[in-house]
Design a protein around this motif. Structure first.
Motif, PDB file in Angstrom:
ATOM      1  N   GLU A 280       0.812  -1.219   0.000  1.00 55.10           N
ATOM      2  CA  GLU A 280       0.000   0.000   0.000  1.00 55.10           C
ATOM      3  C   GLU A 280       0.850   1.274   0.000  1.00 55.10           C
ATOM      4  O   GLU A 280       0.587   2.206  -0.767  1.00 55.10           O
ATOM      5  CB  GLU A 280      -0.922  -0.031   1.219  1.00 55.10           C
ATOM      6  N   HIS A 281       1.883   1.292   0.836  1.00 58.18           N
ATOM      7  CA  HIS A 281       2.654   2.533   0.997  1.00 58.18           C
ATOM      8  C   HIS A 281       4.011   2.547   0.291  1.00 58.18           C
ATOM      9  O   HIS A 281       4.600   3.603   0.120  1.00 58.18           O
ATOM     10  CB  HIS A 281       2.838   2.851   2.479  1.00 58.18           C
ATOM     11  N   PHE A 282       4.503   1.368  -0.115  1.00 56.37           N
ATOM     12  CA  PHE A 282       5.813   1.345  -0.769  1.00 56.37           C
ATOM     13  C   PHE A 282       5.752   0.802  -2.199  1.00 56.37           C
ATOM     14  O   PHE A 282       6.745   0.870  -2.919  1.00 56.37           O
ATOM     15  CB  PHE A 282       6.818   0.510   0.045  1.00 56.37           C
ATOM     16  N   GLY A 283       4.630   0.256  -2.638  1.00 58.57           N
ATOM     17  CA  GLY A 283       4.551  -0.339  -3.974  1.00 58.57           C
ATOM     18  C   GLY A 283       5.476  -1.539  -4.083  1.00 58.57           C
ATOM     19  O   GLY A 283       5.834  -2.161  -3.073  1.00 58.57           O
ATOM     20  N   ASN A 284       5.875  -1.852  -5.317  1.00 56.00           N
ATOM     21  CA  ASN A 284       6.767  -2.984  -5.541  1.00 56.00           C
ATOM     22  C   ASN A 284       8.212  -2.481  -5.509  1.00 56.00           C
ATOM     23  O   ASN A 284       8.645  -1.777  -6.415  1.00 56.00           O
ATOM     24  CB  ASN A 284       6.440  -3.623  -6.898  1.00 56.00           C
ATOM     25  N   THR A 285       8.934  -2.839  -4.443  1.00 56.69           N
ATOM     26  CA  THR A 285      10.336  -2.425  -4.313  1.00 56.69           C
ATOM     27  C   THR A 285      11.268  -3.603  -4.623  1.00 56.69           C
ATOM     28  O   THR A 285      12.412  -3.641  -4.165  1.00 56.69           O
ATOM     29  CB  THR A 285      10.623  -1.879  -2.899  1.00 56.69           C
TER      30      THR A 285
END
Ligand SMILES: CC(C)(COP(=O)(O)OP(=O)(O)OC[C@H]1O[C@@H](n2cnc3c(N)ncnc32)[C@H](O)[C@@H]1OP(=O)(O)O)[C@@H](O)C(=O)NCCC(=O)NCCS
Length: 334
Positions: A280-285
């Protein structure tokens, strides 16, 4: 093998300050918050500063690990960075991290396994410690995907962000119970053309590629690969350990897309409430998602001694891999 039992003794993480929200993306490409949230579950991602590269993300994650656990790095004799966005082809990102901390004597290298990189690296480090040839390993999953994302391509730029997570692995006390219950890995190189970033070659499996160094993706094929492969891998881990899905306390899947996670949960019988993810807050890292989620779970006090923790990574290659462990609290947790 296994005469030495490795355990995680410290964990750290880092994400850059700058947030890229769905509202920001609405101003950059033809998209909208509702579409992004509905299809991916992502609301915002963190974006590294112009001169902030993967090595810098790694260094910050390791500083966090040192600050939280008082970890000593001088005797680290194995340093692996899993990344798809190394600052350079060489020197390796691991060498840059080694230089920053002045670690005197360590085997340092980068490992390329896309979004499964952290699991591949943890497995590699664990095996090298178990063999007795190494004693103390720093394992980092880090990516600065914003540096290779095409911000004119609405099908990819909504997904990716930057971050890093690090764990320290050390030999457990003599006679300690093994905490590594099962592992499974696989790769299908024929799927490479569905998710890639060009290197020095101009064709991939016979298909011409020229993406100017940016990430290219066939989202539907990647989605299909993930929801078909991961549940089989999870089932294999449970079978090896003689456990049912109901005995998994925490499931840490690669945070690629909330819809993928939901589908995998449905197919494996692991409740969504038992997943730790950072979508939700970092996306795909990429290589960072699993250690970021693991660290988040620790900081929130969710992981307890003896919990069964199942981690599963998958991504470009195609590659995938999972580990099932009985959680041991990192030492001297602060
Ligand atoms: C990328 C992804 C979210 C796209 O969702 P999808 O349901 O497959 O969407 P499609 O690509 O079929 O596109 C559907 C429509 O939405 C449009 N669309 C694509 N991106 C859009 C966006 N950001 N905003 C609005 N519309 C968009 C498409 O152009 C298409 O329009 P059309 O029907 O008029 O042609 C999804 O495929 C996905 O998550 N795949 C896995 C990606 C992944 O996890 N990668 C990393 C793995 S490690």
């Amino acid at each position: 093998m296994n005469q030495f039992v490795p355990r995680i003794t410290a964990v750290g993480s880092y994400t850059p300050e700058r947030r890229l929200t769905n509202a920001d993306l609405e101003r950059m490409v033809e998209t909208d918050d509702e579409w992004i949230v509905q299809r991916t579950g992502i609301r915002e991602r963190r974006i590294s500063a112009p001169e902030e590269y993967t090595s810098h993300l790694c260094i910050e994650a390791v500083k966090d690990l040192v600050n939280r656990y008082g970890a000593v790095l001088d005797d680290v004799d194995l340093l692996i960075v899993s990344t798809s966005t190394p600052d350079f082809t060489f020197p390796s990102t691991a060498s840059l991290v080694q230089a920053h901390f002045g670690i005197p004597q360590t085997l340092a290298f980068d490992l390329s396994a896309a979004c499964a990189g952290f699991i591949y690296s943890l497995h590699t480090a664990r095996s090298m410690l178990a063999s007795g040839l190494h004693r103390k390993a720093l394992v980092i999953g880090a990516d600065a995907l914003s540096k290779i994302t095409d911000y004119t391509d609405r099908t990819t730029c909504i997904l990716f962000g930057d971050g890093a997570g690090a764990v320290l692995l050390e030999r457990d006390a003599e006679g300690a119970e093994a905490s590594w219950l099962a592992s499974t890995f696989g790769s299908d190189g024929t799927g490479g053309v569905h998710l890639y970033r060009t290197g020095i070659a101009s064709s991939l499996n016979g298909v011409p590629v020229n993406a100017g160094g940016k990430l290219v993706q066939n989202g539907r094929e990647v989605y299909k690969f993930a929801v078909q492969t991961v549940p089989k891998g999870v089932a294999e881990l449970l079978k090896q350990a003689g456990l049912s899905s109901g005995s998994v306390d925490w499931f840490i899947p690669h945070s690629a897309n909330l819809r993928i996670i939901e589908s995998v949960c449905e197919r494996t019988g692991i409740p969504l409430e038992k997943t730790l993810h950072t979508i939700e807050h970092f996306g795909n890292t990429s290589a960072a998602t699993i250690p970021l989620a693991l660290h988040q779970g620790i900081k929130q006090g969710l992981l307890k001694e003896g919990d069964k923790v199942l981690m599963y990574g998958f991504g470009g290659g195609f590659v995938h891999g999972g580990l099932l462990l009985k959680w041991k609290e990192p030492l001297s947790k602060r």
